[in-house]
Write an enzyme that holds these catalytic residues in place. Sequence first.
Site, short mmCIF file in Angstrom:
data_model
loop_
_atom_site.label_atom_id
_atom_site.label_comp_id
_atom_site.label_asym_id
_atom_site.label_seq_id
_atom_site.Cartn_x
_atom_site.Cartn_y
_atom_site.Cartn_z
N GLN A 2 -9.76 8.98 -5.28
CA GLN A 2 -9.44 9.84 -4.13
C GLN A 2 -10.59 10.75 -3.69
O GLN A 2 -10.80 10.99 -2.52
CB GLN A 2 -8.21 10.69 -4.47
CG GLN A 2 -7.81 11.71 -3.40
CD GLN A 2 -7.07 11.08 -2.25
OE1 GLN A 2 -5.93 10.64 -2.39
NE2 GLN A 2 -7.72 10.99 -1.09
N ASP A 12 2.29 3.47 2.73
CA ASP A 12 1.25 4.45 2.37
C ASP A 12 1.79 5.70 1.68
O ASP A 12 1.43 5.97 0.55
CB ASP A 12 0.41 4.84 3.60
CG ASP A 12 -0.99 5.31 3.21
OD1 ASP A 12 -1.31 5.31 2.01
OD2 ASP A 12 -1.76 5.68 4.12
N HIS A 66 0.83 -1.22 0.00
CA HIS A 66 0.00 0.00 0.00
C HIS A 66 0.86 1.26 0.00
O HIS A 66 1.39 1.66 1.05
CB HIS A 66 -0.93 0.02 1.22
CG HIS A 66 -1.96 1.10 1.17
ND1 HIS A 66 -3.31 0.85 1.23
CD2 HIS A 66 -1.84 2.45 1.05
CE1 HIS A 66 -3.98 1.99 1.15
NE2 HIS A 66 -3.11 2.98 1.05
N TRP A 107 0.13 13.84 2.67
CA TRP A 107 -0.44 13.09 3.80
C TRP A 107 0.62 12.65 4.79
O TRP A 107 0.31 12.06 5.82
CB TRP A 107 -1.21 11.87 3.29
CG TRP A 107 -2.38 12.29 2.49
CD1 TRP A 107 -3.60 12.66 2.99
CD2 TRP A 107 -2.47 12.42 1.07
NE1 TRP A 107 -4.43 13.01 1.97
CE2 TRP A 107 -3.77 12.89 0.78
CE3 TRP A 107 -1.59 12.21 0.02
CZ2 TRP A 107 -4.20 13.13 -0.52
CZ3 TRP A 107 -2.01 12.45 -1.27
CH2 TRP A 107 -3.30 12.91 -1.53
N GLU A 117 -11.17 5.10 6.79
CA GLU A 117 -9.95 5.77 7.27
C GLU A 117 -10.36 7.06 7.97
O GLU A 117 -10.16 8.16 7.48
CB GLU A 117 -9.01 6.06 6.10
CG GLU A 117 -7.66 6.62 6.54
CD GLU A 117 -6.75 7.01 5.37
OE1 GLU A 117 -7.19 6.93 4.22
OE2 GLU A 117 -5.60 7.40 5.64
N HIS A 166 -9.66 1.85 0.20
CA HIS A 166 -9.44 2.67 1.39
C HIS A 166 -10.76 2.65 2.14
O HIS A 166 -11.76 3.16 1.63
CB HIS A 166 -9.09 4.10 1.00
CG HIS A 166 -7.68 4.29 0.56
ND1 HIS A 166 -7.19 3.70 -0.57
CD2 HIS A 166 -6.65 4.99 1.11
CE1 HIS A 166 -5.91 4.03 -0.70
NE2 HIS A 166 -5.55 4.80 0.29
N HIS A 170 1.36 5.24 -2.35
CA HIS A 170 0.79 6.14 -3.38
C HIS A 170 1.94 6.75 -4.18
O HIS A 170 2.55 7.74 -3.76
CB HIS A 170 -0.04 7.25 -2.74
CG HIS A 170 -1.27 6.74 -2.04
ND1 HIS A 170 -2.53 6.84 -2.58
CD2 HIS A 170 -1.42 6.09 -0.86
CE1 HIS A 170 -3.40 6.29 -1.76
NE2 HIS A 170 -2.76 5.83 -0.71
ZN LIG Z 1 -3.54 5.07 1.12
#
Ligand SMILES: [Zn+2]
Length: 415
Positions: A150, A307, A55, A313, A211, A208, A57
Amino acid sequence: MLIKAVRIENAETLQDILIEDGRIKQIAPDIQPSDNDTVIEGNGALVIPPFVDPHVHLDSTMTAGDPEWNESGTLFDGIRIWSERKQKLSYDDVYQRATEALKLQASHGLQFVRSHVDVTDPDLVALRALLDVRKDVAPWMTLQLVAFPQEGILSFPNGKALMENAAKLGVDALGAIPHYEFTQAYGAESIRFVGDLAQKYGLMIDAHCDEIDDPASRGLETLATVAYETGLKEKVTASHTTAMGSYNDAYVYKLMRLLQMADLNFVSNPLINMYLGGRFDTYPKRRGLTRVKELDAAGLNVAFGEDDIKDPWYPMGNGNMLDVLHLGLHATQMMGYTEILNSYRFITHNGARVMQVEDEYGIAEGKPANLLMFDADNWYDALNERANMRYSIRNGEILVEQKPAPRTTNFDQFV
Ligand SMILES: [Zn+2]
């Protein structure tokens, strides 16, 4: 190639590993090399399968601070900043940053990576770049791509069509973001939509899911129901599920039966969940993680992911799964000696199951010769001492070779 005298996955006894034509031909003590074999002396070193990050991005990686730093540290500010940065995405921009991040990961022993790619972009620029990256890095990295909405599927203009376009372009899995959709009903509907699309195109699902520190966020029950009813089961992954850390125990007790029937996978992202979670709490302040220890004890497959690597993020990240695991074990309180000793599975075997690559993964005769060698007796020492990773080997070729950095100490002169 012949690797002499190593401890495979914490085994007490030493074994040799004979590699031929990129595969593990034989594992046994005291194998004799033939004339043209390269011989690597293990001297008792630890051998494990390569690291897996199920996982990350890669479309947003290496953008932290552009156009602004996420000073509040919330998920929602991250999404807002990314939506600005997204305006200036180009094929070359994504291709170059993603490749840079993958090389960083490979240098730390990663050979399997699953990246989510934002498809709430009418031109699917990032996806087109990453599809080429997936092909170009294949000799040294197995990369899977997830179509990640997203900004929502039902809550974003043409969200459903964009997901289907991504499926047609050749992603490996379909994502979802039920907790971000306008309503709970949209969230549930988006998951069922993805279930249908996954069946139509023969794809995996990696959503996702929940979260958010909101105990009312219950996308997971719908995702598990879809996994169970479609029979997709182990091809389905619930990423994050951090709301589960806020659910009441009575509900979790009921939910756990469904999760076991669905046999889906979980990915927890300790660095990001700890960083983004609990942001609206004063005290007590929640950890923001899903119930890793309890899911694991219930026989469900849980892997750790990184992630984010330097993006809106998460301001840090260096592509090293040891950081992920180290924090993950602390945050989930899985620090019994045996838990630590076996914890490598969260960043190896369990991630391989998420990616459904188990058939070609692991240290066994007949499997591809993909492995890591650490200067340590076992995983407890390797993790605790951040032992030197001497080799990352893929298909019998050395991808990474690393010697311990020399260090001089002068303590004794002060005695
Ligand atoms: Zn993610």
